[in-house]
Design a protein around this motif. Structure first.
Motif, PDB file in Angstrom:
ATOM      1  N   PHE A   1       0.805  -1.207   0.000  1.00 27.85           N
ATOM      2  CA  PHE A   1       0.000   0.000   0.000  1.00 27.85           C
ATOM      3  C   PHE A   1       0.846   1.268   0.000  1.00 27.85           C
ATOM      4  N   ASP A   2       2.110   1.141   0.392  1.00 27.78           N
ATOM      5  CA  ASP A   2       3.014   2.298   0.430  1.00 27.78           C
ATOM      6  C   ASP A   2       4.433   1.751   0.568  1.00 27.78           C
ATOM      7  N   GLY A   3       5.414   2.635   0.397  1.00 33.11           N
ATOM      8  CA  GLY A   3       6.820   2.235   0.523  1.00 33.11           C
ATOM      9  C   GLY A   3       7.466   1.950  -0.816  1.00 33.11           C
ATOM     10  N   LEU A   4       6.794   1.197  -1.672  1.00 35.58           N
ATOM     11  CA  LEU A   4       7.196   0.996  -3.061  1.00 35.58           C
ATOM     12  C   LEU A   4       6.047   1.488  -3.926  1.00 35.58           C
ATOM     13  N   PHE A   5       6.372   2.163  -5.017  1.00 32.57           N
ATOM     14  CA  PHE A   5       5.310   2.690  -5.870  1.00 32.57           C
ATOM     15  C   PHE A   5       4.707   1.574  -6.706  1.00 32.57           C
ATOM     16  N   VAL A   6       3.370   1.438  -6.603  1.00 36.56           N
ATOM     17  CA  VAL A   6       2.633   0.467  -7.405  1.00 36.56           C
ATOM     18  C   VAL A   6       1.490   1.209  -8.081  1.00 36.56           C
ATOM     19  N   ASP A   7       1.565   1.342  -9.404  1.00 35.74           N
ATOM     20  CA  ASP A   7       0.468   1.965 -10.149  1.00 35.74           C
ATOM     21  C   ASP A   7      -0.759   1.066 -10.082  1.00 35.74           C
ATOM     22  N   HIS A   8      -1.939   1.661 -10.171  1.00 36.40           N
ATOM     23  CA  HIS A   8      -3.150   0.854 -10.016  1.00 36.40           C
ATOM     24  C   HIS A   8      -3.344  -0.137 -11.165  1.00 36.40           C
ATOM     25  N   HIS A   9      -2.590   0.019 -12.249  1.00 39.51           N
ATOM     26  CA  HIS A   9      -2.639  -0.957 -13.347  1.00 39.51           C
ATOM     27  C   HIS A   9      -1.692  -2.137 -13.107  1.00 39.51           C
ATOM     28  N   GLN A  10      -0.835  -2.034 -12.073  1.00 37.75           N
ATOM     29  CA  GLN A  10       0.218  -3.019 -11.874  1.00 37.75           C
ATOM     30  C   GLN A  10      -0.136  -4.041 -10.807  1.00 37.75           C
TER      31      GLN A  10
ATOM     32  N   SER B   1      16.586  -4.111   3.049  1.00 40.36           N
ATOM     33  CA  SER B   1      16.245  -2.699   2.928  1.00 40.36           C
ATOM     34  C   SER B   1      14.959  -2.512   2.131  1.00 40.36           C
ATOM     35  N   ILE B   2      14.788  -3.306   1.086  1.00 45.96           N
ATOM     36  CA  ILE B   2      13.553  -3.234   0.301  1.00 45.96           C
ATOM     37  C   ILE B   2      12.370  -3.714   1.125  1.00 45.96           C
ATOM     38  N   MET B   3      12.529  -4.829   1.832  1.00 43.89           N
ATOM     39  CA  MET B   3      11.413  -5.407   2.575  1.00 43.89           C
ATOM     40  C   MET B   3      10.951  -4.496   3.716  1.00 43.89           C
ATOM     41  N   GLU B   4      11.882  -3.811   4.369  1.00 45.86           N
ATOM     42  CA  GLU B   4      11.471  -2.983   5.495  1.00 45.86           C
ATOM     43  C   GLU B   4      10.764  -1.699   5.055  1.00 45.86           C
ATOM     44  N   ARG B   5      10.851  -1.376   3.779  1.00 44.25           N
ATOM     45  CA  ARG B   5      10.147  -0.196   3.263  1.00 44.25           C
ATOM     46  C   ARG B   5       8.675  -0.473   2.985  1.00 44.25           C
TER      47      ARG B   5
ATOM     48  N   ARG C   1      24.207  -7.662  -6.576  1.00 38.05           N
ATOM     49  CA  ARG C   1      24.999  -6.867  -5.634  1.00 38.05           C
ATOM     50  C   ARG C   1      25.732  -7.757  -4.650  1.00 38.05           C
ATOM     51  N   ALA C   2      26.934  -7.351  -4.277  1.00 34.24           N
ATOM     52  CA  ALA C   2      27.736  -8.117  -3.322  1.00 34.24           C
ATOM     53  C   ALA C   2      27.075  -8.141  -1.948  1.00 34.24           C
ATOM     54  N   ASP C   3      26.411  -7.020  -1.612  1.00 38.35           N
ATOM     55  CA  ASP C   3      25.715  -6.939  -0.326  1.00 38.35           C
ATOM     56  C   ASP C   3      24.231  -7.260  -0.516  1.00 38.35           C
ATOM     57  N   HIS C   4      23.946  -8.337  -1.220  1.00 42.76           N
ATOM     58  CA  HIS C   4      22.566  -8.637  -1.596  1.00 42.76           C
ATOM     59  C   HIS C   4      21.641  -8.746  -0.388  1.00 42.76           C
ATOM     60  N   CYS C   5      22.071  -9.405   0.661  1.00 38.89           N
ATOM     61  CA  CYS C   5      21.195  -9.593   1.823  1.00 38.89           C
ATOM     62  C   CYS C   5      20.782  -8.254   2.423  1.00 38.89           C
ATOM     63  N   THR C   6      21.745  -7.355   2.592  1.00 36.26           N
ATOM     64  CA  THR C   6      21.445  -6.036   3.145  1.00 36.26           C
ATOM     65  C   THR C   6      20.485  -5.271   2.248  1.00 36.26           C
ATOM     66  N   ALA C   7      20.733  -5.320   0.951  1.00 38.43           N
ATOM     67  CA  ALA C   7      19.866  -4.620   0.002  1.00 38.43           C
ATOM     68  C   ALA C   7      18.462  -5.226   0.000  1.00 38.43           C
ATOM     69  N   PHE C   8      18.378  -6.547   0.094  1.00 38.81           N
ATOM     70  CA  PHE C   8      17.083  -7.227   0.129  1.00 38.81           C
ATOM     71  C   PHE C   8      16.282  -6.787   1.349  1.00 38.81           C
TER      72      PHE C   8
ATOM     73  N   ASP D   1       1.314  -5.886  -7.555  1.00 42.54           N
ATOM     74  CA  ASP D   1       2.353  -5.525  -6.597  1.00 42.54           C
ATOM     75  C   ASP D   1       3.405  -6.626  -6.423  1.00 42.54           C
ATOM     76  N   GLY D   2       3.015  -7.883  -6.601  1.00 44.92           N
ATOM     77  CA  GLY D   2       4.009  -8.951  -6.542  1.00 44.92           C
ATOM     78  C   GLY D   2       5.035  -8.827  -7.645  1.00 44.92           C
ATOM     79  N   GLN D   3       4.591  -8.459  -8.855  1.00 48.83           N
ATOM     80  CA  GLN D   3       5.516  -8.279  -9.966  1.00 48.83           C
ATOM     81  C   GLN D   3       6.402  -7.055  -9.750  1.00 48.83           C
ATOM     82  N   VAL D   4       5.829  -5.983  -9.174  1.00 49.36           N
ATOM     83  CA  VAL D   4       6.629  -4.790  -8.866  1.00 49.36           C
ATOM     84  C   VAL D   4       7.730  -5.146  -7.873  1.00 49.36           C
ATOM     85  N   LEU D   5       7.392  -5.918  -6.848  1.00 43.99           N
ATOM     86  CA  LEU D   5       8.403  -6.330  -5.879  1.00 43.99           C
ATOM     87  C   LEU D   5       9.474  -7.196  -6.546  1.00 43.99           C
ATOM     88  N   MET D   6       9.065  -8.105  -7.401  1.00 45.65           N
ATOM     89  CA  MET D   6      10.035  -8.962  -8.085  1.00 45.65           C
ATOM     90  C   MET D   6      10.991  -8.126  -8.936  1.00 45.65           C
TER      91      MET D   6
END
Length: 626
Positions: A91-100, A125-129, A116-123, A102-107
């Motif tokens: 619902f917020d944190g990542l932009f999802v257009d109403h035509h999209q 970071s996305i989830m906590e948003r 990325r070498a720091d993949h776990c940290t980056a992953f 949200d599972g595909q946007v996250l993917m």
């Protein structure tokens, strides 16, 4: 909302009948959650360098189409071999257009960091948003790492069978699933609820094969000191104790507040007025995000949104706010459930017999009593249609009475909205016939109280009942709404339970604050997984506006007396902020409604004379279900 199912097993191990039976059962149960589409994807690690050989990863996704223009199938699989199973809403944190979707946007977001070498940290970071409920399974192919977990409030269900490593070196299967079955099913592998305390990861690499670690949810001040941790989006409950100058005066001595005088309300201070305005804005935004852009899959006149509607304060405010954000001509279904309860009917009959006996002793005629029993519409039950007579007797439960009272207020403040008040009437025989199945859906929880609450939600969310036509006659109706709003979270955060009053009386404001913090800490284990499993069994999705992380953050930051002031009597001080909100929205009488637990309002509690004292926290005696 989706059903997700995942397993790891040894692909060359001997035939495993418990696993095969378990997988087939879980696949069938998860398909109920996602009637729009079902797909499966498998990965064999036997030919991949850097991974333990002879492992089979199986991903199954069942989709309920609620986001985007078209049905997007699961699992989401990338060209590089990454796989995502997603049961959630962004619902917020990542932009999802109403035509999209949200599972595909996250993917797509996850694909942007896959190398990325720091993949776990980056992953992380996305989830906590992400603002919204979720449970997920994600396999990152290049690191041979499996991630899985639930949001920080546990608003979506996820169960697991962790497996073991026996002496013969063959792992027992590892399973993740949205829904499960009772522990009494000895023919199936046992399941437990995945805690909502972090995101878990399991390595499939050679060195750390099978090791499960946790990336915990922690407060912002602790996050910097904890490797691979995620920051909670809200803080703890505000522990400031109100001063005498901050508290409004109590009612003048001798003035008694009750439901006959709902216009008598506590004074609204400047701080309280700001809290009211902010609450309407923030809760309204939470409702807006949860009702907008729901795709229409049925007929044009079908309601897309339903509300689990007892007529109480929480659901009434949600209904008024939903009215602001849905097209004017669109219907909203108000799902109100009532059960035929033989114990209640027996007690009522005994009371009426006693009253009649007293009348005879006083020499009063039976006709005067019959006249007094005319129904609320002014006609006696003998002249009413059979179904209406049935509704006025067996199913005239407390929540039905409150529901109709609140409906009249809703129609007064929102006269252009088409409100479908759906009377879901459950005969005793039907409730009894479904109890075992409902007990399966709430597993691994299995107490008397869990079953009583779940029965009300299961039948209400099914939406099979009656509505009144233009002549006031009840006609059959089945709700097609796929999104159901629930007021869960209001009582926990705003002091709506009797235990809050007990703590206030025992330990003043400090005790009340401790109890509010405890309720917030344990909400994922007490309510949400169970309710998700129950409601989704009908291919419906529950959404909880009071548990938007923005609402939780706001309410946690408020000084305690602006949320609940238990110096006042019942119907006044508990959830005082929401009562003021209700008045500002235009509700007068409903603003003084008392809290009534759903199992008592719908009368699912203690439905039989079993001879056994049914205590809420006791495990259900299955011998009583037959």
């Amino acid at each position: 909302m989706c059903g997700i199912l995942f397993s790891i097993q040894d692909q060359h191990s001997p035939a495993n009948e418990p696993y095969d039976h378990t997988w087939a059962t879980l696949q069938d149960l998860n398909s109920r959650r996602g009637p729009s589409a079902q797909d499966v994807h498998t990965i064999s690690t036997g030919e991949e360098e850097g991974a333990i050989s002879n492992k089979m990863l199986t991903f199954y996704g069942a989709v309920l189409h609620l986001r985007g223009d078209i049905v997007t199938h699961q699992p989401h699989v990338s060209k590089g071999g990454n796989v995502l199973l997603w049961n959630g809403e962004i619902f917020d944190g990542l932009f999802v257009d109403h035509h999209q979707n949200d599972g595909q946007v996250l993917m797509d977001q996850l694909e942007s960091i896959t190398d990325r070498a720091d993949h776990c940290t980056a992953f992380l970071s996305i989830m906590e948003r992400i603002e919204g409920p979720y449970a997920f399974v994600y396999f990152h192919a290049s690191s041979k790492m499996l991630y899985f977990g639930r949001d920080c409030l546990g608003r979506r269900s996820l169960l697991w069978h962790r497996g073991a490593q026996p002496d013969n070196g063959v792992d027992s299967p590892f399973i993740l699933t949205s829904v499960g079955y009772s522990s009494f099913r000895s023919d199936l592998l046992p399941l437990a609820e995945v805690p909502a305390d972090g995101i878990y990861r399991r390595s499939l690499g050679v060195v750390e094969n099978g090791i499960i670690t946790k990336c915990p949810w922690v407060s912002s001040c602790v996050a910097q000191e904890t490797p691979h941790a995620m920051r909670l989006p809200f803080g703890g409950v505000n522990r400031a104790i109100p001063t005498e100058s901050q508290l409004p005066e109590l009612f003048p001595e001798g003035l008694k507040f009750d439901q006959a005088h709902p216009e008598v309300v506590p004074a609204v201070t400047k701080d309280m007025q700001k809290a009211i305005d902010d609450m309407i804005d923030i809760l309204g935004d939470s409702v807006r995000r949860r009702v907008q852009d729901i795709p229409r899959t049925g007929l044009p006149h079908d309601a897309r949104v339903g509300i689990l509607f007892s007529g109480g304060l929480d659901c009434l405010c949600l209904a008024a706010l939903a009215d602001k954000f849905l097209p004017e001509g669109e219907a909203i279904d108000l799902l109100n459930v009532g059960f035929e309860n033989p114990r209640s009917e027996k007690a009522k009959a005994a009371e009426e017999a006693l009253a009649l006996k007293r009348l005879k002793k006083l020499g009063l005629s039976d006709s005067s009593k019959s006249k007094a029993n005319s129904n609320a519409n002014g006609s006696t039950t003998s002249t009413s249609p059979r179904i209406q007579q049935q509704q006025q007797t067996k199913y005239n439960v407390p929540d039905r009475v409150t529901g109709y009272e609140s409906l009249s207020e809703l129609r007064r403040i929102a006269p252009k909205r088409h409100w479908n008040f759906v009377e879901v009437n459950v005969p005793f025989e039907e409730a009894t016939a479904q109890r075992s199945e409902i007990l399966e859906r709430i597993a691994p929880l299995e107490t008397v109280m869990d079953l009583s609450i779940a029965m009300a939600f299961w039948f209400a969310s099914r939406g099979v009942g009656h509505i009144k036509d233009e002549q006031g006659e009840l006609v059959p109706y089945t709700s097609q709404a796929k999104v159901l709003l629930s007021g869960l979270g209001a009582d926990e955060q705003l002091g709506g339970y009797s235990r809050h009053k007990d703590q206030f009386q025992a330990a003043s404001w400090e005790g009340l604050i401790e109890e509010l913090q405890l309720d917030l800490d344990r909400i994922s284990t007490r309510n949400l997984g169970r309710d998700d499993r129950i409601i989704s069994d009908h291919g419906k999705e529950a959404r909880y506006p009071f548990l938007s992380t923005n609402v939780v953050k706001f309410l946690s930051s408020l000084r305690v007396d602006l949320k609940v002031d238990l110096r006042y009597p019942r119907g006044v001080g508990e959830k005082i902020l929401l009562r003021h909100v209700a008045r500002q929205l235009g509700f007068v009488r409903a603003s003084s409604h008392w809290k009534r637990a759903v199992q008592f309002g719908a009368r699912t509690a203690k439905m039989t004379d079993s001879g056994r004292s049914e205590i809420g926290q006791q495990v259900v005696d299955r011998t009583l279900l037959s």
